[in-house]
Design a protein around this motif. Structure first.
Motif, PDB file in Angstrom:
ATOM      1  N   GLY A 152       6.167  -6.874  -0.912  1.00  0.00           N
ATOM      2  CA  GLY A 152       5.070  -6.355  -1.713  1.00  0.00           C
ATOM      3  C   GLY A 152       3.701  -6.476  -1.076  1.00  0.00           C
ATOM      4  O   GLY A 152       2.701  -6.446  -1.777  1.00  0.00           O
ATOM      5  N   ARG A 174       7.807   2.158 -13.579  1.00  0.00           N
ATOM      6  CA  ARG A 174       8.853   1.132 -13.647  1.00  0.00           C
ATOM      7  C   ARG A 174      10.029   1.604 -14.503  1.00  0.00           C
ATOM      8  O   ARG A 174      11.184   1.423 -14.141  1.00  0.00           O
ATOM      9  CB  ARG A 174       8.294  -0.163 -14.208  1.00  0.00           C
ATOM     10  N   ARG A 214       0.837  -3.177  -1.829  1.00  0.00           N
ATOM     11  CA  ARG A 214       0.981  -2.771  -3.218  1.00  0.00           C
ATOM     12  C   ARG A 214       0.250  -1.482  -3.526  1.00  0.00           C
ATOM     13  O   ARG A 214      -0.782  -1.199  -2.939  1.00  0.00           O
ATOM     14  CB  ARG A 214       0.501  -3.886  -4.122  1.00  0.00           C
ATOM     15  N   SER A 215       0.775  -0.727  -4.435  1.00  0.00           N
ATOM     16  CA  SER A 215       0.165   0.510  -4.890  1.00  0.00           C
ATOM     17  C   SER A 215      -0.032   0.418  -6.395  1.00  0.00           C
ATOM     18  O   SER A 215       0.883   0.010  -7.113  1.00  0.00           O
ATOM     19  CB  SER A 215       1.074   1.693  -4.573  1.00  0.00           C
ATOM     20  N   PRO A 216      -1.208   0.795  -6.896  1.00  0.00           N
ATOM     21  CA  PRO A 216      -1.427   0.751  -8.348  1.00  0.00           C
ATOM     22  C   PRO A 216      -0.407   1.581  -9.132  1.00  0.00           C
ATOM     23  O   PRO A 216      -0.023   1.207 -10.236  1.00  0.00           O
ATOM     24  CB  PRO A 216      -2.834   1.314  -8.517  1.00  0.00           C
ATOM     25  N   HIS A 223       6.299  -1.084  -2.607  1.00  0.00           N
ATOM     26  CA  HIS A 223       4.994  -1.220  -3.258  1.00  0.00           C
ATOM     27  C   HIS A 223       5.037  -1.914  -4.615  1.00  0.00           C
ATOM     28  O   HIS A 223       4.005  -2.331  -5.119  1.00  0.00           O
ATOM     29  CB  HIS A 223       4.354   0.159  -3.446  1.00  0.00           C
ATOM     30  N   GLY A 224       6.201  -1.978  -5.215  1.00  0.00           N
ATOM     31  CA  GLY A 224       6.289  -2.498  -6.572  1.00  0.00           C
ATOM     32  C   GLY A 224       6.447  -3.994  -6.636  1.00  0.00           C
ATOM     33  O   GLY A 224       6.288  -4.721  -5.659  1.00  0.00           O
ATOM     34  N   ASP A 225       6.775  -4.468  -7.806  1.00  0.00           N
ATOM     35  CA  ASP A 225       6.959  -5.887  -8.086  1.00  0.00           C
ATOM     36  C   ASP A 225       8.127  -6.422  -7.258  1.00  0.00           C
ATOM     37  O   ASP A 225       9.268  -6.005  -7.460  1.00  0.00           O
ATOM     38  CB  ASP A 225       7.233  -6.057  -9.579  1.00  0.00           C
ATOM     39  N   ALA A 257       2.670   1.836  -8.641  1.00  0.00           N
ATOM     40  CA  ALA A 257       3.906   1.068  -8.807  1.00  0.00           C
ATOM     41  C   ALA A 257       3.837   0.146 -10.014  1.00  0.00           C
ATOM     42  O   ALA A 257       4.866  -0.257 -10.548  1.00  0.00           O
ATOM     43  CB  ALA A 257       4.199   0.267  -7.545  1.00  0.00           C
ATOM     44  N   ASP A 258       2.628  -0.185 -10.454  1.00  0.00           N
ATOM     45  CA  ASP A 258       2.472  -1.053 -11.616  1.00  0.00           C
ATOM     46  C   ASP A 258       2.479  -0.306 -12.945  1.00  0.00           C
ATOM     47  O   ASP A 258       2.506  -0.930 -13.995  1.00  0.00           O
ATOM     48  CB  ASP A 258       1.162  -1.842 -11.501  1.00  0.00           C
ATOM     49  N   PRO A 280       3.706   1.302 -16.165  1.00  0.00           N
ATOM     50  CA  PRO A 280       4.944   1.108 -16.931  1.00  0.00           C
ATOM     51  C   PRO A 280       5.861   2.332 -16.864  1.00  0.00           C
ATOM     52  O   PRO A 280       7.086   2.187 -16.847  1.00  0.00           O
ATOM     53  CB  PRO A 280       4.467   0.865 -18.361  1.00  0.00           C
ATOM     54  N   ARG A 339      11.236  -7.804  -9.227  1.00  0.00           N
ATOM     55  CA  ARG A 339      11.881  -6.985 -10.255  1.00  0.00           C
ATOM     56  C   ARG A 339      13.261  -6.483  -9.853  1.00  0.00           C
ATOM     57  O   ARG A 339      14.151  -6.375 -10.673  1.00  0.00           O
ATOM     58  CB  ARG A 339      10.982  -5.814 -10.597  1.00  0.00           C
TER      59      ARG A 339
END
Length: 142
Positions: free
Chosen positions: A61, A74, A64-66, A48-50, A68-69, A71, A53
């Motif tokens: 990706g 991460r 995507r899941s919010p 789900h993340g970047d 996962a964004d 900070p 990265r």
């Protein structure tokens, strides 16, 4: 077990709410995620993340899941991964043997993890027509 691990394992609430609680906890604590809880969150994050990265493990990706964004998420993933030895530590973890809900034993690299029930699943169980992932909408990552 860290406080973040305990949140990941709290099956009394849906996974999306556990993610929100993990993010909230990271705002006030430096606890890392460890063991099977790390396996679950790291595989989920890769899906789900970047996607750029954590190459070469990153998924494309598409889903995507919010969360996962965030900070905090991460940072949690980065620091937890570093704590196990980075990508070399993850490669080593992938060679660990884990048991599926059916009792089969496989290397972690050959299993998936259900984000709702936190159980490891072999390929056969994860893809079976009567699998709980198909009948109850659970997401399997890994």
């Amino acid at each position: 077990m860290s406080s973040v691990d305990a949140i990941v394992y709290d099956l009394s609430i849906p996974f999306a709410q556990r993610l929100e609680r993990v993010i909230e906890r990271r705002r006030v604590s430096d606890d890392l995620v460890t063991g099977p809880a790390f396996d679950l969150l790291y595989c989920w994050f890769l899906k789900h993340g970047d996607p750029t990265r954590f190459a070469p493990f990153a998924a494309k990706g598409e889903h995507r899941s919010p969360a996962a964004d965030a900070p905090e998420m991460r940072e949690l993933i980065e620091k937890s991964l570093a704590a196990i030895g980075g990508s070399d530590g993850w490669e080593e973890r992938l060679r660990l043997r884990v048991s599926c809900r059916c009792g089969a034993s496989n290397r972690l690299e050959n299993t998936s993890i259900c984000v709702e029930c936190t159980r490891y699943e072999c390929w056969e169980c994860a893809t079976a027509p009567d699998s709980h992932t198909r009948t109850s909408g659970h997401e399997v990552v890994g």
